[in-house]
Design an enzyme around this catalytic site. Structure first.
Site, PDB file in Angstrom:
ATOM      1  N   ASN A  44       7.989  -1.491   7.837  1.00 57.76           N
ATOM      2  CA  ASN A  44       7.769  -0.733   8.605  1.00 57.76           C
ATOM      3  C   ASN A  44       7.571  -0.652  10.041  1.00 57.76           C
ATOM      4  OD1 ASN A  44       5.462  -0.564   7.180  1.00 57.76           O
ATOM      5  ND2 ASN A  44       5.609   1.578   6.848  1.00 57.76           N
ATOM      6  N   GLY A  46       0.460  -1.509  -0.156  1.00 59.67           N
ATOM      7  CA  GLY A  46      -0.114   0.186   0.251  1.00 59.67           C
ATOM      8  C   GLY A  46       0.666   1.207   0.354  1.00 59.67           C
ATOM      9  N   ASP A  47       1.243   1.526   1.327  1.00 63.00           N
ATOM     10  CA  ASP A  47       1.976   2.745   1.218  1.00 63.00           C
ATOM     11  C   ASP A  47       3.692   2.891   0.677  1.00 63.00           C
ATOM     12  OD1 ASP A  47       2.540   5.423   2.858  1.00 63.00           O
ATOM     13  OD2 ASP A  47       4.053   5.040   4.134  1.00 63.00           O
ATOM     14  N   ILE A 106      -0.554   3.237   5.947  1.00 62.59           N
ATOM     15  CA  ILE A 106      -1.833   4.471   4.678  1.00 62.59           C
ATOM     16  C   ILE A 106      -2.956   4.651   5.537  1.00 62.59           C
ATOM     17  CG2 ILE A 106      -3.372   4.711   3.563  1.00 62.59           C
ATOM     18  CD1 ILE A 106      -0.954   4.168   1.489  1.00 62.59           C
ATOM     19  N   GLU A 107      -2.832   3.422   7.051  1.00 62.14           N
ATOM     20  CA  GLU A 107      -3.754   3.262   7.707  1.00 62.14           C
ATOM     21  C   GLU A 107      -3.432   3.910   8.900  1.00 62.14           C
ATOM     22  OE1 GLU A 107      -3.360   0.881   5.849  1.00 62.14           O
ATOM     23  OE2 GLU A 107      -5.079   0.906   4.360  1.00 62.14           O
ATOM     24  N   GLY A 126      -6.545  -3.368  -6.232  1.00 65.81           N
ATOM     25  CA  GLY A 126      -5.684  -2.748  -5.249  1.00 65.81           C
ATOM     26  C   GLY A 126      -5.320  -4.005  -3.905  1.00 65.81           C
TER      27      GLY A 126
END
Length: 572
Positions: free
Chosen positions: A471, A395-396, A476-477, A417
């Site tokens: 990470n 995602g990120d 993102i969430e 996605g």
């Protein structure tokens, strides 16, 4: 003991059909309901790439199809084998990937009696396939396979996944030689519609009259690279690629203006889509984002021709043939393109691209002391050969990689996605492209979906490099929760040691915590593939997707800025 399989049984015909269509490997997970087909594949010399989860088998078939331009085949067992595979089938459905999924069902005498894994698979998969059948009659096996593969390849329609299953007793049943028609075994050429001359003339008039033309390519343009580049050069048009077509036009081409995406979308007076849907990634073609533009749509299937915005000219044809026809019809006509506009766009693109690269190389660590993801991507840019097949996942981190890591061949989760594709896609790519390096760059969250497939990479000696940007979060969430709700709930992960996991399965694995250690670690990993690098990066870095509002899902458009523009435009 199971009955012996003969040369004329249905399972043998399935394997013979696949062999005749050029299938040299099948991605699969074994089970009793598919054992006859499984064993006959081996007899025919078709390699079985056995995996740890059926979802991964379909992902691998998907990547194989995308990279070879042919059909990708997955073989999964009944019941949970099919339900596990459904996410992969859905991803191929949205991405329009040519995947054939095969399975088995219980023997016919046991139907509707509560047998093991008695599920009507076709009812589950029909909404996400181009064709879904249970083949009970042995004499129809070749006919059904022929039809399914034609549908998957988009012969006469939109390409995408297809599904067939066979009762176990059907697989073992013999088919009379007279019914084994060779016409079903022979490969079939693709059906290529030719461009309508009137539509071509309309397109030429629009293209050569436009002052600020912008060409956007997609999945359907993949076989039209030379014609696409010639069109860009004749028109001096601006060009944007998408993940579906990345690499068709090299970064060095003077039409490429990727770093000016927002500006060029707002300024263009004509948008030429070549095999590309106007989906959320292109703001659905909305006048709020493309305020000055008319559209010319070129595609070989209607799904890429008239969604959301109709064209002032529409050409339903092979994109390669359509582009050739346009160039021939235009002859020596001089385009009206504003060359200063095109030149300034390119100059600003190059300036921004250089600034971005410089900032990537010097990106500051977070307050936690962990490196910025862009330091990792900068190191990979320096180390990876130019012809590397890049698979980006997450995602990120995908947001960072999409803009920070160039590629001549590129795969990512696509418009569904569907994060988690990275390792399976990478394994299939490494097997399909043995003469090219393959690198998977993935976030730690996405990696976890199919992390066990590193076992498959080792067992099948797939020379893939997997780089995990670790990470410790669904980043993102986390950012969205902090900004929108003031607290973080259920979106933190461990800084787990993925390199240790890789080593446990016999893969070269290293954990990297300092940016200065990356070059040597990447060299060692490339020399010892399959390999995995677990690179600690700060969760404090904000990607463009995290800043854009993508996570909180605006009402009208995918991105916050587009959503606001849409609201203003609608209120008119």
């Amino acid at each position: 003991m199971a009955p012996a399989l003969t040369e004329d049984c249905s399972a043998a015909l399935v394997a013979r059909f696949l062999k005749s269509r050029g299938v040299d490997r099948v991605f699969a997970l074994c089970g009793g309901h598919i054992m006859p087909i499984w064993m006959r594949l081996d007899v025919e010399g078709i390699r079985i790439v056995d995996v740890r989860d059926e979802r991964a088998a379909v992902y691998m078939a998907h990547a194989h199809a995308e990279l070879t331009g042919g059909i990708g085949v997955a073989l999964v067992t009944a019941g949970p084998g099919v339900t596990n595979a459904m996410t992969g089938i859905a991803n191929a459905h949205v991405a329009r990937a040519s995947v054939l999924v095969l399975s088995g069902t219980l023997p016919r005498p046991q139907e509707n009696r509560g047998a093991l894994q008695d599920v009507r698979h076709t009812e589950l998969v029909r909404p996400i396939t181009r064709y879904a059948r249970t083949v009970r009659e042995p004499s129809l096996v070749l006919q059904e396979l022929d039809e399914a593969v034609s549908r998957a390849l988009g012969h006469g329609g939109e390409p995408g996944p297809v599904y067939l299953d066979f009762p176990v007793d059907t697989q073992r049943s013999e088919v009379p030689r007279a019914l084994q028609l060779v016409e079903h075994l022979a490969p079939k050429p693709a059906m290529r519609p030719f461009p309508d001359p009137d539509a071509v003339r309309q397109a030429v008039e629009l293209l050569w009259s436009a002052r600020r033309p912008l060409v956007v390519s997609g999945r359907g343009a993949r076989g039209a690279g030379p014609g696409l580049r010639r069109l860009l050069e004749r028109l001096n048009a601006a060009y944007l690629d998408t993940g579906e077509s990345r690499g068709l036009v090299p970064e060095e081409h003077p039409s490429v203006v990727a770093a000016m995406r927002g500006s060029v979308m707002g300024e263009a007076d004509l948008i030429i889509t070549v095999g590309r849907r106007l989906d959320f990634q292109l703001a659905y073609g909305s006048p709020a984002v493309f305020p000055e533009a008319k559209f010319v749509r070129i595609a070989d299937c209607v799904a890429e021709l008239r969604d959301n915005r109709r064209g002032a000219a529409e050409i339903l044809a092979s994109p390669a043939a359509a582009l050739d026809a346009i160039l021939e019809a235009a002859g020596d006509r001089e385009p009206a393109t504003d060359r200063d506009w095109a030149r300034q766009l390119r100059e600003r693109h190059l300036e921004r691209a250089q600034q971005m690269l410089a900032s990537m190389r010097t990106a500051a660590p977070g307050s936690d002391g962990l490196m910025h993801p862009n330091r990792l991507l900068a190191a990979l840019r320096e180390a990876l050969p130019r012809d590397t097949v890049v698979v980006a996942d997450g995602g990120d981190f995908l947001s960072f990689a999409r803009v920070g890591l160039p590629a001549s061949t590129y795969l990512d989760p696509g418009p569904l996605g569907c994060i988690g594709i990275g390792t399976p896609f990478g394994i299939a790519a490494a097997l399909a492209c043995p003469d090219r390096p393959v690198a998977v760059v993935t976030g730690d969250g996405a990696f976890g979906f199919n992390a066990m497939e590193i076992d498959s990479a080792v067992r099948h000696k797939a020379p893939v490099l997997i780089v995990v940007a670790n990470n410790g979060a669904w980043a993102i969430e986390v950012r969205d929760q902090q900004q929108s709700h003031g607290k973080v709930v259920g979106t933190r992960l461990q800084f787990a040691d993925h390199a240790a996991m890789a080593r446990a399965f016999g893969m070269h694995g290293e954990r990297v915590e300092r940016a200065e250690d990356l070059p040597a670690a990447i060299r060692r990993a490339m020399d010892n593939r399959p390999a995995l690098l677990d690179v600690l990066v700060t969760p404090e870095a904000a990607s463009s997707d995290a800043r854009s509002g993508l996570a909180w899902v605006p009402d009208l458009q995918a991105l916050a800025a587009w959503d606001e523009a849409e609201r203003i435009w609608r209120s008119g």
